[in-house]
Enzyme design. Structure first.
Site, PDB file in Angstrom:
ATOM      1  N   SER A 137      15.364 -62.674   3.512  1.00 41.66           N
ATOM      2  CA  SER A 137      15.188 -61.268   3.144  1.00 41.66           C
ATOM      3  C   SER A 137      14.776 -60.489   4.378  1.00 41.66           C
ATOM      4  O   SER A 137      14.122 -61.027   5.281  1.00 41.66           O
ATOM      5  CB  SER A 137      14.097 -61.125   2.074  1.00 41.66           C
ATOM      6  OG  SER A 137      13.786 -59.764   1.851  1.00 41.66           O
ATOM      7  N   TYR A 150       5.641 -63.186  -1.514  1.00 41.96           N
ATOM      8  CA  TYR A 150       7.102 -63.299  -1.378  1.00 41.96           C
ATOM      9  C   TYR A 150       7.525 -63.042   0.065  1.00 41.96           C
ATOM     10  O   TYR A 150       8.301 -63.812   0.652  1.00 41.96           O
ATOM     11  CB  TYR A 150       7.785 -62.302  -2.307  1.00 41.96           C
ATOM     12  CG  TYR A 150       9.287 -62.207  -2.131  1.00 41.96           C
ATOM     13  CD1 TYR A 150      10.146 -63.038  -2.841  1.00 41.96           C
ATOM     14  CD2 TYR A 150       9.848 -61.281  -1.256  1.00 41.96           C
ATOM     15  CE1 TYR A 150      11.520 -62.951  -2.683  1.00 41.96           C
ATOM     16  CE2 TYR A 150      11.219 -61.184  -1.085  1.00 41.96           C
ATOM     17  CZ  TYR A 150      12.050 -62.019  -1.806  1.00 41.96           C
ATOM     18  OH  TYR A 150      13.417 -61.928  -1.628  1.00 41.96           O
TER      19      TYR A 150
END
Length: 254
Positions: A137, A150
């Site tokens: 990401s 995360y």
């Protein structure tokens, strides 16, 4: 990467980016096997795409990983591409008390899971001089404060990718990293988020770049976040988070 004629195993293939990649790669003439924990989602993908296979997998469970790896290597000795896509993203409280179940499940799923899975398949991929792909990401480069755990797992996975790519550079195995921006998926209830990238657009651009010699697969809107510079990092990250907090204030994160 050659985009046709592969046998590809994709984790988290029942929805979102995983499903989009699975269906598109299937349409391009690859044998695709997907996995996930939600059987209903897997069955829906298989029903809509004759030829795609599915297997239930709990990426946070080492025993499940080993069982699935043994099964797929035996049934698909030609398997040459592994796409580590499965992940979870939940809001947390880095400014307060972190829920321990959230912490451990996120680390197990997003970091330990891909490492364990790749380890289980590494000899198979080496034997085929194949490709290992990790879906990280842009939040691994510019953390989103609302999802600090995360973001940290994605930063750690990026670091692991760099080491693995270096160690495998003489093996014939390619190690690639897809670093998506905000995409319209189920993560963080983003299906209708206007500021997020449409899933079909993301998939199309990603496949175009996958077909090149690039090691990092970055769609155009992801590049400014990937280029986050060291000396100016704090100001950049703070400005990013001020914008994101304002955007998410109108979205339910539960």
């Amino acid at each position: 990467m050659n985009l046709t004629g592969n046998t590809i195993f994709i984790t988290g293939g029942g929805s979102g980016i995983g499903r989009a990649l699975a269906e598109t790669l299937h349409q391009r003439g690859n044998k695709v096997i997907i996995s996930g924990r939600r059987k209903g989602h897997l069955d829906a993908v298989v029903a809509a795409n004759p030829g795609i296979e599915a297997v239930e997998l709990d990426i946070a469970d080492p025993k499940s990983i080993q069982s699935v790896a043994t099964k797929l290597i035996a049934e698909h000795p030609e398997l040459n591409v592994l796409i580590n896509n499965a992940g979870i993203m939940l809001p947390d409280q880095a400014a307060g008390t972190i829920d321990d179940q959230l912490l451990t499940s996120t680390v197990d799923t997003n970091l330990l899971g891909p490492i364990r899975l790749t380890s289980a398949f590494i000899d198979q991929i080496k034997s085929r001089r194949g490709t290992i792909i990790y879906n990280t990401s842009v939040l691994g480069f510019v953390p989103l404060a609302l999802t600090a755990v995360y973001s940290a797992t994605k930063a750690a996975l990026h670091s692991y990718v760099l080491s693995q790519r270096f160690l495998l550079q003489q093996s014939g195995v390619r190690v690639l990293e897809i670093a998506p921006p905000w995409v319209r998926t189920e993560l963080m209830n983003s299906q209708e988020a206007k500021a997020a990238m449409p899933l079909d657009q993301f998939t199309e651009e990603t496949l175009q770049i996958l077909g090149t010699d690039a090691d990092e697969i970055l769609v155009e809107v992801a590049k400014p976040l990937r280029a986050n510079p060291g000396p100016a990092e704090h100001a950049f990250v703070n400005g990013f988070n001020e914008q994101m907090v304002a955007l998410f204030s109108s979205i339910s994160l539960s």
